[in-house]
Write a protein that holds these residues in place. Structure first.
Motif, PDB file in Angstrom:
ATOM      1  N   LYS A   8      12.964 -19.200   3.110  1.00 22.85           N
ATOM      2  CA  LYS A   8      13.387 -18.884   1.748  1.00 22.85           C
ATOM      3  C   LYS A   8      14.908 -18.841   1.695  1.00 22.85           C
ATOM      4  O   LYS A   8      15.566 -18.498   2.673  1.00 22.85           O
ATOM      5  CB  LYS A   8      12.861 -17.517   1.318  1.00 22.85           C
ATOM      6  CG  LYS A   8      11.371 -17.433   1.168  1.00 22.85           C
ATOM      7  CD  LYS A   8      10.987 -16.045   0.692  1.00 22.85           C
ATOM      8  CE  LYS A   8       9.501 -15.856   0.567  1.00 22.85           C
ATOM      9  NZ  LYS A   8       9.165 -14.502   0.124  1.00 22.85           N
ATOM     10  N   ARG A  13      15.330 -14.219  -0.988  1.00 28.81           N
ATOM     11  CA  ARG A  13      15.077 -13.035  -0.155  1.00 28.81           C
ATOM     12  C   ARG A  13      15.677 -11.785  -0.785  1.00 28.81           C
ATOM     13  O   ARG A  13      15.088 -10.698  -0.705  1.00 28.81           O
ATOM     14  CB  ARG A  13      15.633 -13.247   1.254  1.00 28.81           C
ATOM     15  CG  ARG A  13      14.816 -14.281   2.029  1.00 28.81           C
ATOM     16  CD  ARG A  13      15.301 -14.454   3.454  1.00 28.81           C
ATOM     17  NE  ARG A  13      16.570 -15.176   3.434  1.00 28.81           N
ATOM     18  CZ  ARG A  13      17.505 -15.065   4.367  1.00 28.81           C
ATOM     19  NH1 ARG A  13      17.336 -14.278   5.403  1.00 28.81           N
ATOM     20  NH2 ARG A  13      18.617 -15.768   4.276  1.00 28.81           N
ATOM     21  N   ASP A  16      13.307 -10.831  -3.623  1.00 28.04           N
ATOM     22  CA  ASP A  16      12.072 -10.286  -3.060  1.00 28.04           C
ATOM     23  C   ASP A  16      12.274  -8.841  -2.612  1.00 28.04           C
ATOM     24  O   ASP A  16      11.448  -7.971  -2.910  1.00 28.04           O
ATOM     25  CB  ASP A  16      11.616 -11.146  -1.882  1.00 28.04           C
ATOM     26  CG  ASP A  16      10.320 -10.658  -1.275  1.00 28.04           C
ATOM     27  OD1 ASP A  16       9.327 -10.523  -2.007  1.00 28.04           O
ATOM     28  OD2 ASP A  16      10.308 -10.417  -0.046  1.00 28.04           O
ATOM     29  N   ARG A  20      10.379  -5.596  -4.283  1.00 25.63           N
ATOM     30  CA  ARG A  20       9.550  -4.717  -3.447  1.00 25.63           C
ATOM     31  C   ARG A  20      10.045  -3.272  -3.480  1.00 25.63           C
ATOM     32  O   ARG A  20       9.251  -2.335  -3.544  1.00 25.63           O
ATOM     33  CB  ARG A  20       9.522  -5.221  -2.006  1.00 25.63           C
ATOM     34  CG  ARG A  20       8.697  -6.468  -1.819  1.00 25.63           C
ATOM     35  CD  ARG A  20       8.791  -6.962  -0.381  1.00 25.63           C
ATOM     36  NE  ARG A  20       8.204  -8.252  -0.200  1.00 25.63           N
ATOM     37  CZ  ARG A  20       7.127  -8.465   0.562  1.00 25.63           C
ATOM     38  NH1 ARG A  20       6.550  -7.466   1.194  1.00 25.63           N
ATOM     39  NH2 ARG A  20       6.652  -9.679   0.696  1.00 25.63           N
TER      40      ARG A  20
END
Length: 68
Positions: A8, A13, A16, A20
């Protein structure tokens, strides 16, 4: 020696890790509202892990950011 290239992109990243972190924080807040302090603490710890990861990837950490 071959350099391992991430699958990625750095931007993906970062996103993400941010998503999260936010999700674990929301789960922790929900657990706290329901009175489950132990679950809330676990969720907060995971949220902090992902927030630290985001900060590392974004170059906002004491450690150097990844190049890619």
């Amino acid at each position: 020696m071959r350099v391992k290239v991430p699958q990625k992109s750095l931007k993906a990243r970062q996103l993400d890790a941010e998503v999260r972190s936010s999700q674990w924080l929301a789960d922790g807040n929900e657990a706290r509202e329901n009175g489950d302090k132990a679950k809330a603490e676990k969720c907060y710890a995971k949220s902090l892990y992902w927030l630290d990861r985001y900060n590392l990837l974004a170059g906002k950490s004491d450690k150097p950011a990844p190049r890619r």
